[in-house]
Write a protein that holds these residues in place. Structure first.
Motif, PDB file in Angstrom:
ATOM      1  N   UNK A 299      57.777  46.178  58.132  1.00  0.00           N
ATOM      2  CA  UNK A 299      58.379  47.486  57.859  1.00  0.00           C
ATOM      3  C   UNK A 299      58.320  48.529  59.034  1.00  0.00           C
ATOM      4  N   UNK A 300      57.499  48.357  59.658  1.00  0.00           N
ATOM      5  CA  UNK A 300      57.195  49.308  60.987  1.00  0.00           C
ATOM      6  C   UNK A 300      57.941  48.737  61.938  1.00  0.00           C
ATOM      7  N   UNK A 301      58.523  47.552  62.031  1.00  0.00           N
ATOM      8  CA  UNK A 301      58.988  46.907  63.160  1.00  0.00           C
ATOM      9  C   UNK A 301      58.069  46.422  63.999  1.00  0.00           C
ATOM     10  N   UNK A 302      56.924  46.069  63.642  1.00  0.00           N
ATOM     11  CA  UNK A 302      55.950  45.673  64.803  1.00  0.00           C
ATOM     12  C   UNK A 302      55.553  44.058  64.664  1.00  0.00           C
ATOM     13  N   UNK A 303      55.568  43.663  65.853  1.00  0.00           N
ATOM     14  CA  UNK A 303      55.289  42.170  66.000  1.00  0.00           C
ATOM     15  C   UNK A 303      53.985  42.106  65.886  1.00  0.00           C
ATOM     16  N   UNK A 304      53.417  41.695  64.539  1.00  0.00           N
ATOM     17  CA  UNK A 304      51.941  41.702  64.318  1.00  0.00           C
ATOM     18  C   UNK A 304      51.725  40.254  64.261  1.00  0.00           C
TER      19      UNK A 304
ATOM     20  N   UNK B 124      50.743  49.332  71.108  1.00  0.00           N
ATOM     21  CA  UNK B 124      51.867  49.262  69.959  1.00  0.00           C
ATOM     22  C   UNK B 124      51.463  49.503  68.617  1.00  0.00           C
ATOM     23  N   UNK B 125      50.219  48.954  68.367  1.00  0.00           N
ATOM     24  CA  UNK B 125      49.742  49.279  66.918  1.00  0.00           C
ATOM     25  C   UNK B 125      49.699  50.926  66.897  1.00  0.00           C
ATOM     26  N   UNK B 126      49.151  51.646  67.873  1.00  0.00           N
ATOM     27  CA  UNK B 126      48.840  53.072  67.798  1.00  0.00           C
ATOM     28  C   UNK B 126      50.228  53.828  67.806  1.00  0.00           C
ATOM     29  N   UNK B 127      51.255  53.236  68.678  1.00  0.00           N
ATOM     30  CA  UNK B 127      52.612  53.893  68.568  1.00  0.00           C
ATOM     31  C   UNK B 127      53.237  53.782  67.059  1.00  0.00           C
ATOM     32  N   UNK B 128      53.042  52.586  66.647  1.00  0.00           N
ATOM     33  CA  UNK B 128      53.995  52.374  65.348  1.00  0.00           C
ATOM     34  C   UNK B 128      53.120  53.093  64.068  1.00  0.00           C
ATOM     35  N   UNK B 129      51.929  53.366  64.222  1.00  0.00           N
ATOM     36  CA  UNK B 129      51.426  54.116  63.168  1.00  0.00           C
ATOM     37  C   UNK B 129      50.983  55.398  63.287  1.00  0.00           C
ATOM     38  N   UNK B 130      51.419  55.794  64.640  1.00  0.00           N
ATOM     39  CA  UNK B 130      51.098  57.127  65.181  1.00  0.00           C
ATOM     40  C   UNK B 130      49.560  57.304  65.023  1.00  0.00           C
ATOM     41  N   UNK B 131      48.734  56.587  65.112  1.00  0.00           N
ATOM     42  CA  UNK B 131      47.456  56.570  65.357  1.00  0.00           C
ATOM     43  C   UNK B 131      46.770  56.710  64.080  1.00  0.00           C
ATOM     44  N   UNK B 132      47.584  56.836  62.762  1.00  0.00           N
ATOM     45  CA  UNK B 132      47.094  57.128  61.526  1.00  0.00           C
ATOM     46  C   UNK B 132      46.158  56.140  60.971  1.00  0.00           C
ATOM     47  N   UNK B 133      44.871  56.750  60.570  1.00  0.00           N
ATOM     48  CA  UNK B 133      43.885  55.505  60.183  1.00  0.00           C
ATOM     49  C   UNK B 133      44.193  54.885  58.975  1.00  0.00           C
TER      50      UNK B 133
ATOM     51  N   UNK C 198      52.236  37.930  70.064  1.00  0.00           N
ATOM     52  CA  UNK C 198      52.379  39.252  70.648  1.00  0.00           C
ATOM     53  C   UNK C 198      51.104  39.741  71.044  1.00  0.00           C
ATOM     54  N   UNK C 199      49.972  39.364  70.677  1.00  0.00           N
ATOM     55  CA  UNK C 199      48.635  39.805  71.004  1.00  0.00           C
ATOM     56  C   UNK C 199      48.178  38.948  72.528  1.00  0.00           C
ATOM     57  N   UNK C 200      48.839  37.768  72.532  1.00  0.00           N
ATOM     58  CA  UNK C 200      48.585  36.930  73.695  1.00  0.00           C
ATOM     59  C   UNK C 200      49.411  37.427  74.874  1.00  0.00           C
ATOM     60  N   UNK C 201      50.793  37.723  74.507  1.00  0.00           N
ATOM     61  CA  UNK C 201      51.668  38.244  75.615  1.00  0.00           C
ATOM     62  C   UNK C 201      51.537  39.371  76.118  1.00  0.00           C
TER      63      UNK C 201
ATOM     64  N   UNK D 290      37.052  40.330  63.929  1.00  0.00           N
ATOM     65  CA  UNK D 290      37.483  40.324  62.753  1.00  0.00           C
ATOM     66  C   UNK D 290      39.026  40.743  62.916  1.00  0.00           C
ATOM     67  N   UNK D 291      39.186  41.747  63.809  1.00  0.00           N
ATOM     68  CA  UNK D 291      40.617  42.300  64.005  1.00  0.00           C
ATOM     69  C   UNK D 291      41.548  41.144  64.654  1.00  0.00           C
ATOM     70  N   UNK D 292      40.814  40.076  65.610  1.00  0.00           N
ATOM     71  CA  UNK D 292      41.781  39.292  65.927  1.00  0.00           C
ATOM     72  C   UNK D 292      42.220  38.024  64.838  1.00  0.00           C
ATOM     73  N   UNK D 293      41.046  37.813  64.097  1.00  0.00           N
ATOM     74  CA  UNK D 293      41.209  36.933  63.049  1.00  0.00           C
ATOM     75  C   UNK D 293      42.320  37.287  61.954  1.00  0.00           C
ATOM     76  N   UNK D 294      42.388  38.588  61.676  1.00  0.00           N
ATOM     77  CA  UNK D 294      43.444  39.144  60.653  1.00  0.00           C
ATOM     78  C   UNK D 294      44.901  39.192  61.548  1.00  0.00           C
ATOM     79  N   UNK D 295      44.697  39.120  62.811  1.00  0.00           N
ATOM     80  CA  UNK D 295      46.145  39.144  63.730  1.00  0.00           C
ATOM     81  C   UNK D 295      46.651  37.751  63.347  1.00  0.00           C
ATOM     82  N   UNK D 296      45.661  36.694  63.672  1.00  0.00           N
ATOM     83  CA  UNK D 296      45.878  35.241  63.393  1.00  0.00           C
ATOM     84  C   UNK D 296      46.627  34.908  61.985  1.00  0.00           C
ATOM     85  N   UNK D 297      45.865  35.558  61.273  1.00  0.00           N
ATOM     86  CA  UNK D 297      46.201  35.001  59.853  1.00  0.00           C
ATOM     87  C   UNK D 297      46.168  36.249  59.084  1.00  0.00           C
ATOM     88  N   UNK D 298      47.287  37.144  59.167  1.00  0.00           N
ATOM     89  CA  UNK D 298      47.363  38.680  58.380  1.00  0.00           C
ATOM     90  C   UNK D 298      47.600  38.175  56.872  1.00  0.00           C
TER      91      UNK D 298
END
Length: 122
Positions: A24-29, A45-54, A33-36, A6-14
């Motif tokens: 807005x976060x400056x994140x390559x979502x 990168x997700x954790x860093x960009x969001x500070x781990x905030x749920x 990016x996932x492949x590379x 489900x997570x990967x599907x959301x990255x493929x088609x957010x």
């Protein structure tokens, strides 16, 4: 596994909202990016960009299953997760090498030769 899919599907088609928030976060979502970066690098990168905030992660990972999977992975030690992924990748290479070695036996070579003759006969 469903959560990770489900997570990967959301990255493929957010969703538009997720794509806008990532920008807005400056994140390559993106899937590229996932492949590379690989799963562990992308999650870091997700954790860093969001500070781990749920709550912030929930704006990017928009399904409950996907968010649960991401939170569970981020909650643990990312270095241990990366080591586990490396071990899985290494074991796949060892399996290939063992299979190649088995293929060198005379019985395997004879079976391969037989298969080739049967293919020619057709």
């Amino acid at each position: 596994m469903t959560g990770l899919n489900s997570f990967i599907a959301g990255v493929i088609k957010p969703t538009k909202e997720a794509a806008d928030y990532a920008e807005e976060l400056g994140l390559d979502f993106s899937f590229a990016a996932l492949q590379s970066k690989g799963l562990a690098g992308f999650l870091e990168d997700l954790n860093r960009a969001t500070g781990g905030n749920a709550e912030q992660l929930g704006k990017l990972v928009t399904t409950q299953e996907g968010l649960r999977a991401v939170l569970a992975l981020l909650k643990g030690d990312m270095q241990a997760f990366r080591s586990d992924l490396d071990a899985i990748n290494s074991s796949a290479g060892a399996t290939d090498a063992a299979f190649a070695e088995m293929g060198k036996s005379s019985a395997a070579q004879l079976a391969e030769l037989r298969n080739q003759f049967e293919a020619i006969a057709l």
